[in-house]
Design an enzyme around this catalytic site. Structure first.
Site, PDB file in Angstrom:
ATOM      1  N   ASP A 162       0.851  -1.190   0.000  1.00  0.00           N
ATOM      2  CA  ASP A 162       0.000   0.000   0.000  1.00  0.00           C
ATOM      3  C   ASP A 162       0.891   1.246   0.000  1.00  0.00           C
ATOM      4  OD1 ASP A 162      -2.400   1.383   0.168  1.00  0.00           O
ATOM      5  OD2 ASP A 162      -2.569   1.200   2.353  1.00  0.00           O
TER       6      ASP A 162
ATOM      7  N   ASP B 164       2.550   5.113  -5.416  1.00  0.00           N
ATOM      8  CA  ASP B 164       1.793   6.359  -5.255  1.00  0.00           C
ATOM      9  C   ASP B 164       2.666   7.524  -5.668  1.00  0.00           C
ATOM     10  OD1 ASP B 164       0.388   8.559  -4.586  1.00  0.00           O
ATOM     11  OD2 ASP B 164       0.123   8.082  -2.469  1.00  0.00           O
TER      12      ASP B 164
ATOM     13  N   GLY C 144      -7.693   7.928   7.247  1.00  0.00           N
ATOM     14  CA  GLY C 144      -7.862   8.146   8.678  1.00  0.00           C
ATOM     15  C   GLY C 144      -9.315   8.110   9.119  1.00  0.00           C
TER      16      GLY C 144
ATOM     17  N   HIS D 156      -9.580   4.556  -2.134  1.00  0.00           N
ATOM     18  CA  HIS D 156      -8.813   4.609  -0.884  1.00  0.00           C
ATOM     19  C   HIS D 156      -9.642   5.340   0.161  1.00  0.00           C
ATOM     20  CE1 HIS D 156      -4.519   3.524  -1.916  1.00  0.00           C
ATOM     21  NE2 HIS D 156      -5.187   3.283  -3.027  1.00  0.00           N
TER      22      HIS D 156
ATOM     23  N   SER E  99     -11.614   4.372   2.388  1.00  0.00           N
ATOM     24  CA  SER E  99     -13.024   3.979   2.256  1.00  0.00           C
ATOM     25  C   SER E  99     -13.564   3.218   3.461  1.00  0.00           C
ATOM     26  CB  SER E  99     -13.218   3.170   0.979  1.00  0.00           C
ATOM     27  OG  SER E  99     -13.015   4.025  -0.114  1.00  0.00           O
TER      28      SER E  99
ATOM     29  N   ASP F   1      -9.039   0.242   6.400  1.00  0.00           N
ATOM     30  CA  ASP F   1      -8.098   0.076   7.512  1.00  0.00           C
ATOM     31  C   ASP F   1      -8.725   0.573   8.817  1.00  0.00           C
ATOM     32  OD1 ASP F   1      -5.901  -0.269   9.122  1.00  0.00           O
ATOM     33  OD2 ASP F   1      -4.598   1.136   8.089  1.00  0.00           O
ATOM     34  N   THR F   2      -9.185   1.824   8.789  1.00  0.00           N
ATOM     35  CA  THR F   2      -9.682   2.463  10.016  1.00  0.00           C
ATOM     36  C   THR F   2     -10.762   1.645  10.726  1.00  0.00           C
ATOM     37  OG1 THR F   2      -9.123   4.649   9.193  1.00  0.00           O
ATOM     38  CG2 THR F   2     -10.805   4.554  10.902  1.00  0.00           C
TER      39      THR F   2
HETATM   40 ZN   LIG Z   1      -4.573   4.910   0.650  1.00  0.00          ZN
END
Ligand SMILES: [Zn+2]
Length: 349
Positions: A83, A105, A190, A223, A225, A268-269
């Site tokens: 990532d 990225d 975040g 992303h 999300s 992730d969050t």
């Molecule tokens: Zn990301």
């Protein structure tokens, strides 16, 4: 199943009209939670590690945990993804380690903070694509800049500061040959994404639809999300946490994305929230406990529940047995022969 490329998972998802969740990990319990959720829902899955995760866990631990996952769940198609690679060297080291796909990225400079120019992004991404495809590894690029910061990576600010320009997305896909493309449509990394429930005007779904119309064969990636569900926030705050009120990306908006070319959804969050809430609950209710298993077991179960829910919502549930793994060597042959080269197939504006 041996580790497969994200490209194969996303090609299959495109055929089936569903999305595949890409869940971030830092440790064994998170990998276990994801694999159990995949087994429970019979889902193909992408496990991803950021630079921060690689630093926290060390590459060799991460890689061998992934191999263990592939070994223990032979029925689950599994990709190991980097990532937010920030440089050629970061992507190269991930590929050498055994990651089956990488994200370059190039929307940010190597510091992971300053927005890069379009030409810089094309140049570095193309370099990674050439290196990766020769080795059968797939590549995700990013065009436009996401908001927020996660794991020290990100431009900060609002997700609406640098949304993706469709013309640039088309040119970027053509010039780099990326397998998938992360686009900025107003999401941020975040927990603190939105200060009120976002509707269709906050998330630029019209922009996503416009990009997909012009790049129908390029898998789109969302992303930032996580949905940041209120019940997960509440558990943390109920047991002594101090989260400020916040909103994430509603699952319904992601589902609109999936109907319009989104194939990979990064989460992730939500998992972080689930783990922290479960641990806080054990600490608050049974302060006499000190065996890590007493709080890591419910933490792992809480994450598994969230992941299984997302797998069902994204539509990947039930699709683990649809196909056989394509080996990395055969992927390399496919890229070399041109059969796997993504042709943007640009349609009318
Ligand atoms: Zn990301």
């Amino acid at each position: 199943m041996p580790l497969v490329t994200t490209r194969q998972l996303l090609d299959e998802a495109a055929k089936g009209g569903y999305g595949v969740g890409a869940f971030n990990v830092n440790d064994m319990e998170q990998i276990q939670a994801i694999m159990e959720a995949a087994k429970e829902t019979n889902s193909p899955v992408i496990i991803q590690a950021s630079r921060g995760a690689r630093k926290f866990a060390q590459d060799n631990y991460l890689y061998h945990l992934m191999l263990a996952a592939a070994e223990l769940y032979p029925e689950i198609p599994l990709a190991m993804h980097l990532d937010h690679g920030n440089s050629f060297e970061t992507c190269e080291s991930a590929i050498k380690l055994g990651f089956t796909s990488v994200m370059m990225d190039g929307s940010l400079k190597p510091d992971g903070k300053t927005p890069a120019t379009f030409e810089e992004n094309v140049e570095i991404t193309k370099k990674v694509v050439d290196y990766a495809h020769e080795r059968g590894i797939s590549v995700e690029g990013e065009i436009g800049v996401l908001g927020g910061i996660e794991d020290g990576h990100g431009a900060g600010g609002s997700g609406l500061d640098h949304v993706t320009d469709p013309d640039q997305a088309v040119e970027f896909a053509e010039r780099t040959g990326v397998d998938s493309l992360a686009i900025a449509i107003g999401t941020s990394h975040g927990a603190y994404k939105f200060t009120k429930k976002p509707d269709g005007s906050v998330l630029k779904m019209d922009l996503l639809i416009a990009i997909h119309k012009r790049l129908p064969n390029t898998h789109l990636v969302m992303h930032g999300s996580s949905s940041v569900p209120k019940d997960l926030q509440d558990i943390i705050n109920q047991y002594g946490g101090k989260l400020k009120e916040t909103w994430g990306v509603p699952v319904e908006e992601i589902q609109i994305g999936i109907k319009n070319g989104v194939r990979k959804i990064n989460v992730d969050t939500d998992n972080r929230l689930a783990i922290t809430g479960a641990i806080r609950k054990v600490f608050a209710e049974t302060p006499e406990k000190f065996d890590p298993r007493d709080y890591l077991t419910p933490a792992r179960a809480a994450m598994q529940k969230v992941v299984a829910q997302r797998m069902t919502q994204f539509g990947q549930a039930g699709h683990a047995g649809d196909y056989k793994a394509i080996s990395i060597a055969d992927m390399a042959k496919g890229y070399a022969s041109g059969s796997l080269v993504t042709k943007p197939l640009v349609t009318a504006k």
